[in-house]
Each structure stands twice: as structure tokens, then as C-alpha cells.
Enzyme design. Structure first.
Site, PDB file in Angstrom:
ATOM      1  N   TRP A   1       0.822  -1.208   0.000  1.00  0.00           N
ATOM      2  CA  TRP A   1       0.000   0.000   0.000  1.00  0.00           C
ATOM      3  C   TRP A   1       0.860   1.263   0.000  1.00  0.00           C
ATOM      4  O   TRP A   1       1.836   1.358   0.736  1.00  0.00           O
ATOM      5  CB  TRP A   1      -0.896  -0.009   1.243  1.00  0.00           C
ATOM      6  CG  TRP A   1      -1.809   1.167   1.348  1.00  0.00           C
ATOM      7  CD1 TRP A   1      -3.039   1.305   0.762  1.00  0.00           C
ATOM      8  CD2 TRP A   1      -1.575   2.370   2.091  1.00  0.00           C
ATOM      9  NE1 TRP A   1      -3.580   2.527   1.087  1.00  0.00           N
ATOM     10  CE2 TRP A   1      -2.700   3.198   1.901  1.00  0.00           C
ATOM     11  CE3 TRP A   1      -0.522   2.832   2.881  1.00  0.00           C
ATOM     12  CZ2 TRP A   1      -2.815   4.449   2.486  1.00  0.00           C
ATOM     13  CZ3 TRP A   1      -0.625   4.091   3.462  1.00  0.00           C
ATOM     14  CH2 TRP A   1      -1.763   4.883   3.270  1.00  0.00           C
TER      15      TRP A   1
ATOM     16  N   ASP B   1       7.309  -7.527  13.070  1.00  0.00           N
ATOM     17  CA  ASP B   1       6.302  -6.819  12.267  1.00  0.00           C
ATOM     18  C   ASP B   1       5.185  -6.265  13.158  1.00  0.00           C
ATOM     19  O   ASP B   1       4.538  -7.015  13.885  1.00  0.00           O
ATOM     20  CB  ASP B   1       5.719  -7.797  11.232  1.00  0.00           C
ATOM     21  CG  ASP B   1       4.943  -7.092  10.132  1.00  0.00           C
ATOM     22  OD1 ASP B   1       4.471  -5.963  10.350  1.00  0.00           O
ATOM     23  OD2 ASP B   1       4.804  -7.684   9.044  1.00  0.00           O
TER      24      ASP B   1
ATOM     25  N   PHE C   1       2.674   5.546   8.171  1.00  0.00           N
ATOM     26  CA  PHE C   1       2.450   4.128   7.858  1.00  0.00           C
ATOM     27  C   PHE C   1       3.790   3.454   7.536  1.00  0.00           C
ATOM     28  O   PHE C   1       4.051   2.331   7.959  1.00  0.00           O
ATOM     29  CB  PHE C   1       1.480   4.033   6.674  1.00  0.00           C
ATOM     30  CG  PHE C   1       0.852   2.679   6.503  1.00  0.00           C
ATOM     31  CD1 PHE C   1      -0.159   2.251   7.349  1.00  0.00           C
ATOM     32  CD2 PHE C   1       1.248   1.829   5.478  1.00  0.00           C
ATOM     33  CE1 PHE C   1      -0.753   1.005   7.184  1.00  0.00           C
ATOM     34  CE2 PHE C   1       0.667   0.584   5.301  1.00  0.00           C
ATOM     35  CZ  PHE C   1      -0.347   0.171   6.158  1.00  0.00           C
ATOM     36  N   LEU C   2       4.651   4.156   6.810  1.00  0.00           N
ATOM     37  CA  LEU C   2       5.969   3.600   6.463  1.00  0.00           C
ATOM     38  C   LEU C   2       6.835   3.429   7.707  1.00  0.00           C
ATOM     39  O   LEU C   2       7.547   2.432   7.841  1.00  0.00           O
ATOM     40  CB  LEU C   2       6.693   4.510   5.467  1.00  0.00           C
ATOM     41  CG  LEU C   2       6.032   4.702   4.105  1.00  0.00           C
ATOM     42  CD1 LEU C   2       6.905   5.575   3.225  1.00  0.00           C
ATOM     43  CD2 LEU C   2       5.772   3.371   3.427  1.00  0.00           C
ATOM     44  N   ALA C   3       6.782   4.398   8.619  1.00  0.00           N
ATOM     45  CA  ALA C   3       7.579   4.302   9.845  1.00  0.00           C
ATOM     46  C   ALA C   3       7.160   3.078  10.657  1.00  0.00           C
ATOM     47  O   ALA C   3       7.995   2.379  11.237  1.00  0.00           O
ATOM     48  CB  ALA C   3       7.421   5.579  10.666  1.00  0.00           C
ATOM     49  N   LEU C   4       5.862   2.790  10.676  1.00  0.00           N
ATOM     50  CA  LEU C   4       5.344   1.598  11.370  1.00  0.00           C
ATOM     51  C   LEU C   4       5.954   0.319  10.812  1.00  0.00           C
ATOM     52  O   LEU C   4       6.122  -0.666  11.521  1.00  0.00           O
ATOM     53  CB  LEU C   4       3.823   1.503  11.165  1.00  0.00           C
ATOM     54  CG  LEU C   4       2.883   2.159  12.159  1.00  0.00           C
ATOM     55  CD1 LEU C   4       1.441   1.914  11.710  1.00  0.00           C
ATOM     56  CD2 LEU C   4       3.090   1.593  13.558  1.00  0.00           C
ATOM     57  N   GLN C   5       6.257   0.343   9.514  1.00  0.00           N
ATOM     58  CA  GLN C   5       6.682  -0.889   8.841  1.00  0.00           C
ATOM     59  C   GLN C   5       8.094  -1.332   9.209  1.00  0.00           C
ATOM     60  O   GLN C   5       8.436  -2.494   9.040  1.00  0.00           O
ATOM     61  CB  GLN C   5       6.584  -0.711   7.322  1.00  0.00           C
ATOM     62  CG  GLN C   5       5.171  -0.410   6.901  1.00  0.00           C
ATOM     63  CD  GLN C   5       4.999  -0.393   5.407  1.00  0.00           C
ATOM     64  OE1 GLN C   5       5.821  -0.897   4.666  1.00  0.00           O
ATOM     65  NE2 GLN C   5       3.908   0.171   4.949  1.00  0.00           N
TER      66      GLN C   5
ATOM     67  N   SER D   1       2.559  -7.490   1.637  1.00  0.00           N
ATOM     68  CA  SER D   1       1.543  -6.733   2.356  1.00  0.00           C
ATOM     69  C   SER D   1       0.228  -6.703   1.551  1.00  0.00           C
ATOM     70  O   SER D   1      -0.317  -7.758   1.235  1.00  0.00           O
ATOM     71  CB  SER D   1       2.085  -5.336   2.680  1.00  0.00           C
ATOM     72  OG  SER D   1       1.336  -4.731   3.694  1.00  0.00           O
ATOM     73  N   LEU D   2      -0.268  -5.533   1.150  1.00  0.00           N
ATOM     74  CA  LEU D   2      -1.470  -5.475   0.304  1.00  0.00           C
ATOM     75  C   LEU D   2      -1.283  -6.300  -0.968  1.00  0.00           C
ATOM     76  O   LEU D   2      -2.202  -6.986  -1.429  1.00  0.00           O
ATOM     77  CB  LEU D   2      -1.786  -4.012  -0.051  1.00  0.00           C
ATOM     78  CG  LEU D   2      -2.862  -3.772  -1.116  1.00  0.00           C
ATOM     79  CD1 LEU D   2      -4.220  -4.265  -0.646  1.00  0.00           C
ATOM     80  CD2 LEU D   2      -2.931  -2.293  -1.496  1.00  0.00           C
TER      81      LEU D   2
ATOM     82  N   HIS E   1       8.314  -5.313   8.856  1.00  0.00           N
ATOM     83  CA  HIS E   1       7.333  -5.496   7.782  1.00  0.00           C
ATOM     84  C   HIS E   1       7.959  -5.556   6.385  1.00  0.00           C
ATOM     85  O   HIS E   1       7.265  -5.851   5.418  1.00  0.00           O
ATOM     86  CB  HIS E   1       6.307  -4.352   7.859  1.00  0.00           C
ATOM     87  CG  HIS E   1       5.067  -4.580   7.055  1.00  0.00           C
ATOM     88  ND1 HIS E   1       4.174  -5.613   7.304  1.00  0.00           N
ATOM     89  CD2 HIS E   1       4.554  -3.905   5.998  1.00  0.00           C
ATOM     90  CE1 HIS E   1       3.184  -5.558   6.440  1.00  0.00           C
ATOM     91  NE2 HIS E   1       3.381  -4.533   5.633  1.00  0.00           N
TER      92      HIS E   1
END
Length: 256
Positions: free
Chosen positions: A22, A207, A143-147, A82-83, A235
């Protein structure tokens, strides 16, 4: 009818199609595309509405899979991150004759937390959708930082992902929203019990989006599939552990 952006590299006797996650695009694979194209005929794809595949609105998972299939080789290993893992899985379900093997990377058949099923809390996904309309570049960056959170190389991995996003124009908000809607609503746990092809599932132990608790649950639900956990990855294991990642895919090639 719009075509999506598609690049083919390498001369291998087995085709390998890579589908990104995503908010991103096919540039995310540049850390491994040279190595993989020495073993496979490699196909890099921007999913509809992402990267260079402009002119698409929000699509359902089924429609996204059909658009991607239009330009695909007759038979390939399909790898989705992922997506992208949901898109590859959908293709394996609807067109199994086109899929030599299915590989999902840091992906879940059901990303959203449900009763007795670990995942992303629905209100977190809804929050991302809400924030997209306010400040979508910042939302994508969050969202990218979470990954990459938690890994030894978290900072440089996050930079690599951000560079991928910024390399190309941002997707339209409705496309990003549609992708989040797929993550929020799709549940392929039961359908994927019956896929006939080799099925390899790759995970990162750290993850934050696909909890490792799902791994033994899916081992039980899908006994025909194989799972592998990268001990120090989050992730994006292909960014933090590129050699190990490519080695697993080359080993899979020997078996199909």
C-alpha cells in the site's frame, strides 16, 4: 482500457511477478531486483493507481487482480508484499492455472483484527483513512515508519521506503483509501485453504502490522503451506535481509 506500468528483466526459465504494498510502487524492489533477475525472468509492477500506473480510481481486490493479470505471463511465481499479498492470493484463487507458486511477504489473509484473530485494530485503519483526507503525505509517512519499527536498521529501512514513495508522484487519495478499505474488509482465511500450488509465507518477527501470532494459526489452517519468519525483520524483510530473502526464492524455484 488503461494498462499498468510493467517492467520485465532477466532471462530465467521461471517467471517471477513482484507486487508491492500500500502507498508504494515497484521501486521498492530495487534492493533485490538485480539478484533476482539473475535467476528469474522478473516482472516489476506498479499496482493500478500506484506509481506510474495512473488513470485508475479505487478498485476492489477482485478488479485489481484482473487488471494485473491482463499483462502477466501465462504462468509465474506470484509474490505479493503486504497489500500485494492479497492481490497475489486473489489471483491464485481465481486463476490457479496461471500460478506456479504463491509467495506472500509480511501479509495476512485478514489484516483487520477480528474475534480471536490478531491484526490491525479496525479503528487504526479507519483513523488512517480519516487522516488521508487531512494530510495524506504525512499519513503515508507514518504508515511507512510503522513498517520498519524495531529493527536494527529501522532508520535506514524507513528512509529506503520513503525514497521509494517520493521517487514518483503520490497516488490519488481515493486510490489510497481504496487500498485501506481492502486491508480493512477482506478475509481470505477460508478460501486459501484450498489453493493447489506450492504456497510460501514469509514474515518478520518484529512486524507491527502482521502480528507473528498469526503464523502458527495459519500453519494449522493451511497445512499445505510453508512459513518462514525472519528473526530480526519487521514489515519489509526484503529491505532489511535481502540476501536471505533472495536465497529463499531461489530455493523455491528448484521445487516448482
Amino acid at each position: 482500457m488503461n494498462n499498468i506500468w510493467w517492467q520485465t528483466k532477466g532471462q530465467g526459465n521461471v517467471h517471477l511477478v513482484l507486487l508491492h504494498g500500500w502507498g508504494l510502487n515497484a521501486e521498492v524492489w530495487r534492493c533485490i531486483d538485480e539478484e533476482l533477475s539473475s535467476h528469474f525472468t522478473l516482472h516489476l509492477v506498479d499496482l493500478p493507481g500506484f506509481g506510474r500506473s495512473r488513470g485508475f480510481g479505487a478498485l476492489s481486490l477482485a478488479d485489481m487482480a484482473e487488471v494485473v493479470l491482463r499483462q502477466a505471463p501465462d504462468k509465474a511465481i506470484w509474490l505479493g508484499w503486504s497489500l500485494g499479498g492479497l492481490v497475489a492470493s486473489q489471483i491464485a484463487l481465481t486463476h490457479p492455472e496461471r500460478v506456479l507458486a504463491l509467495v506472500t511477504v509480511a501479509s495476512s489473509p485478514c489484516f483487520s483484527a477480528r474475534d480471536e484473530w490478531p491484526g490491525i485494530k479496525p479503528d487504526v485503519l479507519a483513523g488512517f483513512q480519516q487522516q488521508l483526507s487531512d494530510d495524506f503525505q504525512r499519513t503515508v509517512e507514518r504508515f511507512l515508519a510503522l513498517q520498519t519499527m524495531g529493527t536494527e536498521t529501522a532508520r535506514q529501512d524507513a528512509r529506503a521506503l520513503k525514497k521509494t514513495v517520493l521517487a514518483l508522484p503520490m497516488p490519488e487519495v481515493d486510490v489510497l483509501n481504496g487500498g485501506l478499505e481492502i486491508l480493512k474488509t477482506v478475509d481470505l482465511r477460508q478460501p486459501l485453504q484450498n489453493v493447489p500450488m506450492p504456497f510460501l509465507r514469509l514474515y518478520g518477527y518484529l512486524d507491527g502490522l502482521v502480528p507473528r501470532k498469526v503464523v502458527p494459526m495459519l500453519d494449522k489452517l493451511w497445512p499445505h503451506s510453508e512459513s518462514y519468519i525472519f528473526a530480526k525483520a519487521a514489515h519489509a524483510p526484503f529491505i532489511s535481509h535481502p540476501d536471505e530473502f533472495c536465497h529463499l526464492l531461489v530455493a523455491l524455484k528448484q521445487r516448482v
